[in-house]
Design an enzyme around this catalytic site. Sequence first.
Site, short mmCIF file in Angstrom:
data_model
loop_
_atom_site.label_atom_id
_atom_site.label_comp_id
_atom_site.label_asym_id
_atom_site.label_seq_id
_atom_site.Cartn_x
_atom_site.Cartn_y
_atom_site.Cartn_z
CB SER A 175 -2.90 -2.20 8.07
OG SER A 175 -2.67 -3.50 8.68
CG HIS B 135 4.28 -1.55 2.08
ND1 HIS B 135 3.04 -1.96 1.97
CD2 HIS B 135 4.86 -2.33 3.23
CE1 HIS B 135 2.68 -2.73 2.99
NE2 HIS B 135 3.70 -3.23 3.61
CD GLN C 20 6.42 5.57 15.34
OE1 GLN C 20 7.52 5.63 15.21
NE2 GLN C 20 6.06 5.23 16.67
CG HIS D 292 -0.27 -0.13 2.49
ND1 HIS D 292 0.77 0.81 3.02
CD2 HIS D 292 -0.17 -1.32 3.49
CE1 HIS D 292 1.11 0.24 4.25
NE2 HIS D 292 0.56 -0.95 4.54
CD GLU D 293 0.17 5.25 -2.63
OE1 GLU D 293 1.40 6.11 -2.35
OE2 GLU D 293 -0.09 4.62 -3.78
#
Length: 277
Positions: free
Chosen positions: A185, A37, A148, A34-35
């Site tokens: 996620s 990563h 994070q 996803h964005e």
Amino acid sequence: MRSMKVLTTVAEMRAARAELGGDLGLVPTMGYLHEGHLSLVARSRADNPATAATIFVNPTQFAPNEDLARYPRDLPRDLGLLEAAGVDLVFAPQPAEMYPPGFDATVTIGGVTDVLEGAVRPGHFAGVATVVAKLFNIVQPARAYFGQKDAQQSVVIRKLVRDLNLPVQVVVAPTVREPDGLALSSRNNYLTAEQRAAAPAIHRALSAAKARFDAGERDAETLRQAIRDGLAGFTLDYVSIADADTLRELDRIEAPALASLAARLGTTRLIDNLLLG
């Protein structure tokens, strides 16, 4: 622009790494990208002359009752995203390549793995530390990039690197969120439409606690209760206000702290956190 190489064996990855030379950034993933990563890929590309990503759903960090079998996978999609993002090398091994017959080694990190996710998911961080140590050894990155959102994982990996003198700089980048605040996620894919509509309450509850902290509240249990108050309808594994380095629960906040939680909506387990101070 170099064409992206996809490697599936340790020998192939080591040969490609040797041929590349120079500093390399690494973005370890379990795929279904996803964005969040892709933001780590962008950060790595800004910091390093070349970037590698790994795609490996690591079986040793899943307990027998967890979601290994149904964890989302789409390798062709992931490879397309990584190529478009400018990744140079992708290491996508099968489990038998990482854990061949007779494999019997475990990297165990003490202290920071005993609490929070470690208490709820026994053995999880031994699996994480072992696979990350292997990936660092195989890929030989100068820098490795993590999000994070998995705050305890980042603490564990920093301790792994420090305690074992691994020559890798661990870079932790901010959590990437949907417009409504839900942390990105791969497991968000499990949520029903109704659950997806409810899920942003997690970030709102953490933000409410942070607002009270910013206004001067330093009693940790008051902040934990503020988080719980915002999560009626969720099943809570834990709500934590802990020291940001040791992850030990606090009575009173005197130094940077981590507000974190794990909550379930139906069968889907979501984690999130915010730093305080």
